[in-house]
Scaffold this motif. Sequence first.
Motif, PDB file in Angstrom:
ATOM      1  N   ALA A 278       0.839  -1.260   0.115  1.00  0.00           N
ATOM      2  CA  ALA A 278      -0.163   0.043   0.113  1.00  0.00           C
ATOM      3  C   ALA A 278       0.854   1.221  -0.092  1.00  0.00           C
ATOM      4  O   ALA A 278       1.834   1.324   0.563  1.00  0.00           O
ATOM      5  CB  ALA A 278      -0.743   0.195   1.232  1.00  0.00           C
ATOM      6  N   PHE A 279       0.324   2.157  -0.796  1.00  0.00           N
ATOM      7  CA  PHE A 279       0.940   3.526  -0.593  1.00  0.00           C
ATOM      8  C   PHE A 279       0.563   4.211   0.477  1.00  0.00           C
ATOM      9  O   PHE A 279      -0.476   4.084   1.227  1.00  0.00           O
ATOM     10  CB  PHE A 279       0.400   4.184  -1.821  1.00  0.00           C
ATOM     11  N   SER A 280       1.677   5.197   1.050  1.00  0.00           N
ATOM     12  CA  SER A 280       1.271   6.004   2.256  1.00  0.00           C
ATOM     13  C   SER A 280       0.404   7.301   1.542  1.00  0.00           C
ATOM     14  O   SER A 280       0.030   7.530   0.357  1.00  0.00           O
ATOM     15  CB  SER A 280       2.592   6.732   2.555  1.00  0.00           C
ATOM     16  N   PRO A 281      -0.330   8.064   2.545  1.00  0.00           N
ATOM     17  CA  PRO A 281      -1.057   8.934   2.002  1.00  0.00           C
ATOM     18  C   PRO A 281      -0.648  10.020   0.996  1.00  0.00           C
ATOM     19  O   PRO A 281      -1.417  10.488   0.021  1.00  0.00           O
ATOM     20  CB  PRO A 281      -1.697   9.499   3.206  1.00  0.00           C
ATOM     21  N   ASN A 282       0.597  10.344   1.333  1.00  0.00           N
ATOM     22  CA  ASN A 282       1.178  11.264   0.308  1.00  0.00           C
ATOM     23  C   ASN A 282       1.950  10.629  -0.984  1.00  0.00           C
ATOM     24  O   ASN A 282       2.585  11.285  -1.924  1.00  0.00           O
ATOM     25  CB  ASN A 282       2.245  11.888   0.930  1.00  0.00           C
ATOM     26  N   GLY A 283       1.861   9.376  -1.123  1.00  0.00           N
ATOM     27  CA  GLY A 283       2.289   8.681  -2.150  1.00  0.00           C
ATOM     28  C   GLY A 283       3.899   8.423  -2.150  1.00  0.00           C
ATOM     29  O   GLY A 283       4.389   7.993  -3.294  1.00  0.00           O
ATOM     30  N   LYS A 284       4.475   8.693  -1.076  1.00  0.00           N
ATOM     31  CA  LYS A 284       6.117   8.970  -1.280  1.00  0.00           C
ATOM     32  C   LYS A 284       6.612   7.573  -0.733  1.00  0.00           C
ATOM     33  O   LYS A 284       7.958   7.150  -1.101  1.00  0.00           O
ATOM     34  CB  LYS A 284       6.622  10.189  -0.642  1.00  0.00           C
ATOM     35  N   ARG A 285       5.742   6.706   0.007  1.00  0.00           N
ATOM     36  CA  ARG A 285       6.240   5.660   0.667  1.00  0.00           C
ATOM     37  C   ARG A 285       5.441   4.495   0.501  1.00  0.00           C
ATOM     38  O   ARG A 285       4.209   4.540   0.084  1.00  0.00           O
ATOM     39  CB  ARG A 285       6.387   5.903   2.094  1.00  0.00           C
ATOM     40  N   LEU A 286       5.993   3.284   0.660  1.00  0.00           N
ATOM     41  CA  LEU A 286       5.097   1.797   0.557  1.00  0.00           C
ATOM     42  C   LEU A 286       5.173   1.032   1.910  1.00  0.00           C
ATOM     43  O   LEU A 286       6.428   1.286   2.291  1.00  0.00           O
ATOM     44  CB  LEU A 286       5.666   1.159  -0.461  1.00  0.00           C
ATOM     45  N   ILE A 287       4.139   0.364   2.148  1.00  0.00           N
ATOM     46  CA  ILE A 287       4.475  -0.479   3.030  1.00  0.00           C
ATOM     47  C   ILE A 287       4.125  -2.039   2.497  1.00  0.00           C
ATOM     48  O   ILE A 287       3.334  -1.750   1.591  1.00  0.00           O
ATOM     49  CB  ILE A 287       3.519  -0.277   4.547  1.00  0.00           C
ATOM     50  N   PHE A 288       4.626  -3.080   3.121  1.00  0.00           N
ATOM     51  CA  PHE A 288       4.289  -4.253   2.807  1.00  0.00           C
ATOM     52  C   PHE A 288       4.455  -5.392   3.789  1.00  0.00           C
ATOM     53  O   PHE A 288       5.075  -4.880   4.654  1.00  0.00           O
ATOM     54  CB  PHE A 288       4.697  -4.434   1.180  1.00  0.00           C
ATOM     55  N   ILE A 289       3.926  -6.474   3.725  1.00  0.00           N
ATOM     56  CA  ILE A 289       3.942  -7.542   4.414  1.00  0.00           C
ATOM     57  C   ILE A 289       5.035  -8.677   3.801  1.00  0.00           C
ATOM     58  O   ILE A 289       4.657  -8.957   2.767  1.00  0.00           O
ATOM     59  CB  ILE A 289       2.592  -8.090   4.843  1.00  0.00           C
ATOM     60  N   SER A 290       5.761  -9.195   4.595  1.00  0.00           N
ATOM     61  CA  SER A 290       6.942 -10.318   4.131  1.00  0.00           C
ATOM     62  C   SER A 290       6.592 -11.239   4.987  1.00  0.00           C
ATOM     63  O   SER A 290       6.505 -11.272   5.990  1.00  0.00           O
ATOM     64  CB  SER A 290       8.115  -9.754   4.114  1.00  0.00           C
ATOM     65  N   GLU A 291       6.788 -12.587   4.359  1.00  0.00           N
ATOM     66  CA  GLU A 291       6.661 -13.927   5.115  1.00  0.00           C
ATOM     67  C   GLU A 291       7.927 -14.728   4.581  1.00  0.00           C
ATOM     68  O   GLU A 291       8.075 -14.580   3.653  1.00  0.00           O
ATOM     69  CB  GLU A 291       5.392 -14.531   4.633  1.00  0.00           C
ATOM     70  N   TYR A 292       8.647 -15.029   5.778  1.00  0.00           N
ATOM     71  CA  TYR A 292       9.771 -15.708   5.622  1.00  0.00           C
ATOM     72  C   TYR A 292      10.140 -16.422   6.841  1.00  0.00           C
ATOM     73  O   TYR A 292      10.123 -16.190   7.928  1.00  0.00           O
ATOM     74  CB  TYR A 292      11.015 -14.758   5.276  1.00  0.00           C
ATOM     75  N   LYS A 293      10.523 -17.764   6.564  1.00  0.00           N
ATOM     76  CA  LYS A 293      10.832 -18.880   7.628  1.00  0.00           C
ATOM     77  C   LYS A 293       9.600 -18.675   8.804  1.00  0.00           C
ATOM     78  O   LYS A 293      10.155 -18.308   9.927  1.00  0.00           O
ATOM     79  CB  LYS A 293      12.174 -18.719   8.230  1.00  0.00           C
TER      80      LYS A 293
END
Length: 125
Positions: A40-55
């Motif tokens: 997902a984009f941040s409200p200002n569109g400058k950053r992203l968040i995401f979920i990662s799955e590992y081990k």
Amino acid sequence: DNKYIAYISKKEIPQIYIMRIDGRGRKRLTFGPDLKQSIAFSPNGKRLIFISEYKNRNYIYLMDKNGDNLIKLKTFRRRVYNCRFLNSNTILFKMSKGIFSLNINTKRIRKVHSSKYSFFSISER
């Protein structure tokens, strides 16, 4: 930011890409062996968040729209779903026991709603 699309390619190991709405300027942002999901984009569109799955762990990451400044915000032993910005400093996400908020500055987590069947959408108004 309505000029770009961030997406997760399902080829081989899912990776995050960004491109302009017209399809030009495609760039791969992630390269690790972990499974990426729920971007997902941040409200200002400058950053992203995401979920990662590992081990058998889930992680919430924050990064700049161009892939720079990758920060691991939190590690979880349980599965995390549907990560979204509530505002520029707060992320909402779902786990099996409900909906939670995460302050990206303090990294504090707070339970917002208790229900294992909860799903959510965020209104812009």
